[in-house]
Scaffold this motif. Structure first.
Motif, PDB file in Angstrom:
ATOM      1  N   THR A  43       0.827  -1.196   0.000  1.00 53.67           N
ATOM      2  CA  THR A  43       0.000   0.000   0.000  1.00 53.67           C
ATOM      3  C   THR A  43       0.868   1.257   0.000  1.00 53.67           C
ATOM      4  OG1 THR A  43      -1.519  -1.259   1.358  1.00 53.67           O
ATOM      5  CG2 THR A  43      -1.943   1.085   1.158  1.00 53.67           C
ATOM      6  N   GLU A  44       0.663   2.139  -0.993  1.00 49.89           N
ATOM      7  CA  GLU A  44       1.295   3.453  -1.069  1.00 49.89           C
ATOM      8  C   GLU A  44       2.743   3.468  -0.597  1.00 49.89           C
ATOM      9  OE1 GLU A  44      -1.146   6.428   0.776  1.00 49.89           O
ATOM     10  OE2 GLU A  44      -2.960   5.488   0.056  1.00 49.89           O
ATOM     11  N   GLY A  45       3.614   2.784  -1.286  1.00 49.23           N
ATOM     12  CA  GLY A  45       5.030   2.816  -0.969  1.00 49.23           C
ATOM     13  C   GLY A  45       5.428   1.974   0.226  1.00 49.23           C
ATOM     14  N   LYS A  46       4.487   1.344   0.872  1.00 46.33           N
ATOM     15  CA  LYS A  46       4.820   0.466   1.997  1.00 46.33           C
ATOM     16  C   LYS A  46       5.272  -0.869   1.440  1.00 46.33           C
ATOM     17  CE  LYS A  46       3.723   3.158   5.452  1.00 46.33           C
ATOM     18  NZ  LYS A  46       4.619   3.565   6.506  1.00 46.33           N
ATOM     19  N   LYS A  47       6.188  -1.482   2.123  1.00 42.67           N
ATOM     20  CA  LYS A  47       6.799  -2.723   1.661  1.00 42.67           C
ATOM     21  C   LYS A  47       5.906  -3.940   1.917  1.00 42.67           C
ATOM     22  CE  LYS A  47      11.118  -5.218   2.036  1.00 42.67           C
ATOM     23  NZ  LYS A  47      12.376  -5.404   2.703  1.00 42.67           N
ATOM     24  N   LEU A  48       6.122  -4.986   1.130  1.00 42.58           N
ATOM     25  CA  LEU A  48       5.453  -6.255   1.333  1.00 42.58           C
ATOM     26  C   LEU A  48       6.434  -7.172   2.059  1.00 42.58           C
ATOM     27  CD1 LEU A  48       2.929  -7.976   0.738  1.00 42.58           C
ATOM     28  CD2 LEU A  48       4.096  -8.779  -1.311  1.00 42.58           C
ATOM     29  N   TYR A  49       6.047  -7.631   3.239  1.00 45.23           N
ATOM     30  CA  TYR A  49       6.906  -8.461   4.074  1.00 45.23           C
ATOM     31  C   TYR A  49       6.408  -9.901   4.077  1.00 45.23           C
ATOM     32  CZ  TYR A  49       8.578  -4.023   5.968  1.00 45.23           C
ATOM     33  OH  TYR A  49       9.107  -2.779   6.120  1.00 45.23           O
ATOM     34  N   THR A  50       7.292 -10.816   4.438  1.00 42.19           N
ATOM     35  CA  THR A  50       6.898 -12.202   4.670  1.00 42.19           C
ATOM     36  C   THR A  50       6.850 -12.425   6.180  1.00 42.19           C
ATOM     37  OG1 THR A  50       9.157 -13.041   4.718  1.00 42.19           O
ATOM     38  CG2 THR A  50       8.050 -12.973   2.558  1.00 42.19           C
ATOM     39  N   LEU A  51       6.279 -13.537   6.583  1.00 44.86           N
ATOM     40  CA  LEU A  51       6.239 -13.881   8.006  1.00 44.86           C
ATOM     41  C   LEU A  51       7.647 -13.926   8.585  1.00 44.86           C
ATOM     42  CD1 LEU A  51       4.833 -14.860  10.604  1.00 44.86           C
ATOM     43  CD2 LEU A  51       4.913 -17.158   9.676  1.00 44.86           C
TER      44      LEU A  51
END
Length: 139
Positions: A3-11
């Motif tokens: 979302t809006e420049g926020k990163k996608l993380y894994t568990l």
């Protein structure tokens, strides 16, 4: 998907943040850095630290947080969590009914006796004292 420049993380990305100096939680598929909130949390920092390294959504929902608490979450949001990295929800299997155990009745009997025997001894001691006191007076 982020979302809006926020990163996608894994568990596993989020799970390494599991100390009082660096604490992240996963709630509702989103990652939150709650390190600054640890000391302010009404339930204490142990509650938050115990929810690290896993999807804490159920823990969060079970408590029944207020709408004010939910709105505070935006301030700690750091990114989304890849749903593929989260373990699938386990299917709930109801607990088996306990079968009657005849040994339990003997446990109950022991507890009753542990109460009644000292009470009977006390009653006997009072009766003996009362009877010997009356015999002393009549002599």
């Amino acid at each position: 998907m982020a979302t809006e420049g926020k990163k996608l993380y894994t568990l596993s990305d989020v799970a390494v943040h599991n100390s009082s100096n660096d604490c992240w939680l996963i709630i509702g598929g989103k990652a939150y850095d709650v390190t600054k909130f640890l000391e302010e949390h009404p339930g204490g920092d142990e509650v938050l630290l115990s929810a690290t390294g896993k999807d804490a959504t159920e823990d969060f929902e079970d408590v029944g947080h207020s709408s004010a608490a939910r709105s505070m979450m935006d301030e700690y949001y750091v990114g989304d969590v890849d749903p593929a990295s989260l373990p699938s929800k386990p299917t709930h299997t109801p607990a088996k009914q306990a079968t009657y155990n005849s040994d339990k009745s003997s446990d109950f009997l022991i507890k009753i006796l542990q109460f009644l025997v000292p009470l009977a001894i006390l009653g006997l001691a009072v009766a003996v004292r009362f009877l010997t006191k009356n015999n002393d007076v009549s002599s």
